[in-house]
Design an enzyme around this catalytic site. Structure first.
Site, mmCIF file in Angstrom:
data_model
loop_
_atom_site.group_PDB
_atom_site.id
_atom_site.type_symbol
_atom_site.label_atom_id
_atom_site.label_comp_id
_atom_site.label_asym_id
_atom_site.label_seq_id
_atom_site.Cartn_x
_atom_site.Cartn_y
_atom_site.Cartn_z
ATOM 1 N N GLY A 59 0.784 -1.230 0.000
ATOM 2 C CA GLY A 59 0.000 0.000 0.000
ATOM 3 C C GLY A 59 0.814 1.278 0.000
ATOM 4 O O GLY A 59 0.265 2.360 -0.170
ATOM 5 N N CYS A 269 -27.989 -8.168 -15.523
ATOM 6 C CA CYS A 269 -27.461 -7.917 -16.869
ATOM 7 C C CYS A 269 -28.484 -8.387 -17.894
ATOM 8 O O CYS A 269 -29.005 -9.494 -17.793
ATOM 9 C CB CYS A 269 -26.152 -8.674 -17.052
ATOM 10 S SG CYS A 269 -25.569 -8.731 -18.754
ATOM 11 N N CYS A 272 -26.740 -11.552 -19.999
ATOM 12 C CA CYS A 272 -26.481 -12.876 -19.438
ATOM 13 C C CYS A 272 -27.308 -13.139 -18.183
ATOM 14 O O CYS A 272 -27.265 -14.226 -17.630
ATOM 15 C CB CYS A 272 -25.001 -13.046 -19.130
ATOM 16 S SG CYS A 272 -24.457 -12.108 -17.691
ATOM 17 N N CYS A 309 -23.185 -6.333 -18.143
ATOM 18 C CA CYS A 309 -21.940 -6.539 -17.390
ATOM 19 C C CYS A 309 -20.852 -5.667 -18.013
ATOM 20 O O CYS A 309 -20.746 -5.587 -19.233
ATOM 21 C CB CYS A 309 -21.451 -7.980 -17.504
ATOM 22 S SG CYS A 309 -22.556 -9.205 -16.828
ATOM 23 N N CYS A 315 -19.202 -11.950 -19.364
ATOM 24 C CA CYS A 315 -20.596 -11.917 -19.811
ATOM 25 C C CYS A 315 -20.780 -12.869 -21.002
ATOM 26 O O CYS A 315 -21.723 -13.655 -21.041
ATOM 27 C CB CYS A 315 -20.978 -10.490 -20.192
ATOM 28 S SG CYS A 315 -22.732 -10.256 -20.532
HETATM 29 ZN ZN LIG Z 1 -23.725 -10.089 -18.465
#
Ligand SMILES: [Zn+2]
Lengths: 322, 411, 222
Positions: A59, A269, A272, A309, A315
């Site tokens: 970090g 989505c 999908c 997506c 997807c």
């Molecule tokens: Zn998707």
């Protein structure tokens, strides 16, 4: 909707040798035009030394010289320099922007890396040994033998409250993060949420405040105790930082105002059907009368907004399974 | 589907490349030769070399042709190319006194050792468009050159002395009116920002390197801001010279000093009073401080701006009074914002797709809206209850009172 | 194809890249054994490699030398110690490393990289820089040449059994080391009490197995 083959065609064109060219011819060309991976070996070594320190201090922002590349600063030169310092000839590379392999800048970066390394490339997250990305962590969990390289524009999470690098470096040194807490508290009181939407600040190993790049908050939990090494490069800001695998990464949050991602429950989505991926809005043009509109627009002439997506490769994979 | 299309991105990128080429060529005029750019766009070439940080006139001309004259794009091409070049050797330090000058002026004294040499400058030309250039031909060019050369032959000075001048600053040093440079800085190996990461506060060599690679326009704007009002340096031009500087290296085998060529360069020294917070110190030895500017090729605005900024930053760093005010006196602010390649890259990056982050922004905006709605509902409710408690008429009653019923509502 | 590669001038470039990936993985996953490549570079990278400075008829670990060289160049400085003392400019090993890399020998507190020819520093580790709060990355990275590393249980007087935890390790990890002094572990732990300051370490054994121990790794001597 069918994925056009142009990307695949370009990939083949770039990877496959032309029939008369022998492998040594190709190497010759690589030799004379550029060093393997474009930047010279001394420059790579500098990036490598800084990467090792970044991993050793999770970090923490490590300054590096940052070379000029044939790609504009602010367009992924930090991630690019990390990738070029990492790659060896047997790597398989995936490059995405907004989760999309075929986004214009991803195409450009991939072309450049390929031209100077002759590397195997892929769009399948699981096939890649190195994934270079802007603004997203891929949906499919990455494994121990993969590295995720993130392009970073701003690098310092304290930039929100302290523009001077000299001062913010001191604040990191002293772990003086009070101003960012105040900033976040005020924005919660004012607007009911932390103003910082993407590039949400996190604490790494309870010591360093870190910028998660403008990746959505949705991606933040994937950083915690991940199997994969995350490397962050900011070319213009000349900083490198890292999250080693199995490291504790905690988003800043208040007891009475816990960390929230962007997801809305129930949203899915439209390609999908996934309800557990990061979605972005897309405007769908109405199809002409003889077109094959897959969706009946409200009045038949207007387009509409749909959610897909942002990780296109994932997807597409899901669609194939369905 | 737009430019971030989930498909066809590759195709779009390739087509865009073709279109760029088409727009460059579609006028069907005679292709411009690199040599012409190098000769006739001298100042554009010099600027590209300066910001590109690579002294290579032919490559800079090529970059300008490729970028259709875009100064920043041309220097970007040079910078990227520069990254691929191995560093074979380091040149030896040189001095402006060794410059074969084509121009040198000072505004500190009318007569200076060696004299003023105006040289090629547009400073005292009225800026009128020259329509004769519309009809310039090879013939007119040849005629002009022949006439000019004949003139030069007539007045040619004696050999051996041409163009070498002592430095005005040196004579000011001799007079004891210049503050001494920081000790030790000269012996130190200069920092190289292209090889090492910088941090702040930065050594002066970092400042000079970043400024000389900086964008002409940005340097000009920062320097202007300081002298116009946001700063209290009141500089005078000690000396500016334009000319040819020898480039020397140690021979890798014998170690001997070898001159390997020369570069055209512009050098500028600005002076201004060093004011001290310490009154006693100021009383005892008032001095002028120096600001240094340098640019590849013929780049006067850049050299002057850089010299002003160097002076302003030195002053502010020394903790002296002047230079504390104004953005141009903030080292980090100036040095991090003058690089054209960095600035244009990041400014232009907003053209990249941001739809993932924008979606996140929308969500935060929605939450803020909901919050605002909830808050105002809450305060309206509070308000209502308060009025009830005081037995004041509620808002609804109030409205009725203000808008007396005229009986028409019912109709 | 394989042959083309080996003879190509690119070989060193590929060796450096592949070695770096092992070093990176080692540091990202402390305690994991990474097998380094043998640095057999045409053009004689290992030509006239120095012998062990303090042990007769012994070679210096070529894997460790190769890995060390892959990280240093003219921009950084190094120090090398054997038998508990720092080697001087005139020593063969120093000259060889300087010549191959362009890196210069400096005083231990100023170097970015240190090389211990054995599994002990003899108290020299504490002379290396641990960095500063403003620049914790300016600390040294040290390489130890050990006899053998193992991730499966080993018993015997020669073996140390270490339990590692910290970033890069899911719960904890066992590491077995031969050819490292127990007191060195104490010295290592003493050098990392003040995070984010600390020295990052590599242990490399005679077979080229490499382990990384970044400053974040907690080491328990079982
Ligand atoms: Zn998707």
């Amino acid at each position: 909707m069918k994925q056009p083959d142009s990307l695949k065609a370009l990939i083949t064109q770039l990877t496959a040798p032309s029939e008369e060219a022998t492998s040594s011819d190709r190497e010759q060309e690589e030799d004379t035009l550029y060093n393997f991976g474009f930047i010279d070996e001394d420059s790579k070594r500098e990036v490598r030394r800084k990467l090792l320190k970044a991993v050793a201090i999770p970090g923490h922002l490590v300054p590096f010289a940052s070379r000029d590349l044939p790609v504009a600063k602010g367009w992924g030169t930090g991630g690019l320099q990390i990738t070029l310092a990492l790659v060896k000839p047997d790597d398989t590379l995936k490059v995405i922007d907004q989760g999309d392999d075929d986004s214009v800048n991803a195409v450009n970066l991939r072309r450049f890396i390929q031209k100077t390394t002759n590397l195997q490339v892929t769009t399948d997250t699981l096939e890649a040994t190195i994934v270079q990305t802007r603004h997203r962590v891929p949906e499919e969990p990455l494994g121990e033998d993969q590295i995720l390289v993130l392009q970073v524009p701003m690098a310092d999470p304290l930039r929100w409250v302290e523009p001077s690098i000299e001062r913010s470096t001191e604040m990191h040194a002293e772990a003086d993060y009070a101003p960012i807490w105040v900033y976040m508290y005020e924005s919660v009181v004012r607007s009911g949420d932390v103003d910082i939407s993407s590039q949400y600040p996190v604490m790494v190993e309870e010591r360093y405040l870190m910028d998660t790049t403008p990746a959505p908050r949705y991606d933040v939990p994937a950083l915690h105790m991940s199997k994969t090494l995350y490397l962050y490069g900011a070319g213009r800001e000349k900083r490198i930082y890292a999250i080693p695998p199995y490291s504790r990464v905690a988003p800043l949050e208040f007891e009475d105002y816990p960390f929230k991602t962007e997801q809305k429950p129930g949203q899915a989505c439209e390609k999908c059907g996934s309800t557990a991926t990061y979605l972005t809005q897309h405007y769908i043009e109405a199809k002409s009368v003889d077109g094959t509109a897959s969706h009946s627009a409200t009045n038949g002439t207007e387009g509409y907004w749909a959610f897909f997506c942002s990780d296109t490769s994932y997807c597409n994979k899901r669609k194939k399974v369905i | 589907m737009g430019y971030v299309a989930t498909k066809g991105g590759t195709e779009a990128v390739l087509k865009a490349e073709q279109l760029v080429e088409y727009f460059r060529l579609r006028g069907e005029s005679e292709p411009i030769r690199i040599e012409q750019i190098q000769d006739q766009f001298r100042l554009a070439v010099d600027r590209a070399m300066g910001e590109g940080s690579l002294y290579a006139p032919a490559l800079a001309a090529l970059a300008l042709k490729q970028s259709e004259g875009d100064a920043v794009e041309a220097s970007f091409l040079l910078r990227a190319y520069r990254s691929t070049l191995p560093r074979l050797s380091y040149s030896l330090p040189t001095s402006g006194a060794r410059m074969r000058a084509i121009r040198r002026i000072s505004s500190t004294f009318k007569d200076i050792p060696g004299g003023q040499l105006l040289g090629p400058t547009r400073d005292y030309q009225p800026r009128l468009l020259n329509t004769l250039l519309n009809h310039e031909s090879s013939q007119t060019v040849r005629r002009y050159l022949a006439d000019f050369e004949a003139q030069v032959r007539q007045n040619s000075p004696s050999d051996g002395q041409v163009g070498y001048f002592p430095k005005v600053i040196e004579s000011m040093r001799a007079q004891g009116i210049m503050a001494e440079a920081e000790k030790g800085a000269e012996e130190e190996e200069p920092f190289d920002v292209t090889r090492k990461a910088i941090s702040f506060p930065a050594p002066r060599s970092v400042r000079l390197q970043i400024l000389t690679r900086g964008d002409n326009g940005s340097l000009l704007a920062f320097a202007y801001s300081s002298i116009r009002g946001y700063g209290d340096v009141h500089p005078t031009l000690g000396e500016m010279r334009v000319g040819y500087l020898p480039v020397e290296v140690n021979h890798p085998l014998t170690g001997e000093v070898v001159e390997i060529g020369e570069i055209l360069a512009t050098e500028c020294e600005m002076v201004s009073r060093v004011k001290s917070t310490n009154e006693a110190e100021e009383e005892s030895s008032p001095k002028f401080g120096l600001g240094y500017g340098f640019s590849f090729g013929h780049g006067e605005d850049k050299a002057v701006s850089m010299a002003i900024l160097d002076r302003v930053l030195s002053a502010s760093k020394a903790g002296k009074l002047h230079g504390q005010s104004g953005p141009a006196a903030n080292e980090e602010f100036v040095l991090l914002h003058v690089d054209a390649i960095e600035a244009s890259g990041f400014t232009a990056h907003y053209k990249l797709p941001h739809y993932v982050t924008f979606q996140a922004d929308i969500r935060v905006l929605e939450r803020a809206k909901d919050h605002a709605t909830a808050k105002s509902a809450e305060s309206a409710e509070k308000h209502r209850r308060f009025r009830q408690k005081l037995a004041l008429p509620t808002e609804a009653d109030e409205v009725e009172r203000i808008m007396p019923d005229n009986g028409e509502d019912e109709g | 194809m394989q042959i083309v590669w080996l003879q190509s001038p690119q070989t060193k470039i590929y060796y450096n890249a592949s070695t770096f990936r092992h070093l990176l993985d080692s540091l990202a996953r402390p305690g994991k054994l990474n097998q380094l490549e043998y640095p057999e570079i045409p053009g004689g990278w290992l030509d006239e490699a120095p012998t062990h400075p303090t042990r007769e008829n012994a070679t210096l670990n070529p894997y460790a030398l190769g890995a060390f060289l892959s990280l240093i160049d003219g921009e950084v400085s190094f120090a090398i110690a054997s038998g508990g003392t720092w080697l001087q400019q005139e020593s063969a090993a120093v000259r060889w490393l300087s010549l191959r890399s362009g890196a210069s020998l400096k005083s231990p507190s100023a170097v970015a990289f240190a090389f211990f020819c054995e599994g002990r520093s003899g108290g020299l580790l504490k002379e290396l820089s641990q960095g500063t709060l403003l620049e914790p990355e300016s600390s040294a990275t040290a390489f130890y040449c050990v006899e053998q590393l193992s991730d499966t249980p080993k018993t015997g007087r020669d073996w140390l059994e270490l339990e590692l935890s910290g970033p890069g390790i899911l719960h904890s990890r066992r590491l077995y080391v031969a050819g490292m002094e127990r007191s060195e572990i104490v010295a290592i732990n003493a050098s990392r009490g003040n995070y984010p300051l600390g020295i990052d370490l590599y242990l490399i054994d005679t077979l080229g197995q490499c382990v990384g121990l970044p400053r974040t790794t907690k080491i328990l001597n079982r």
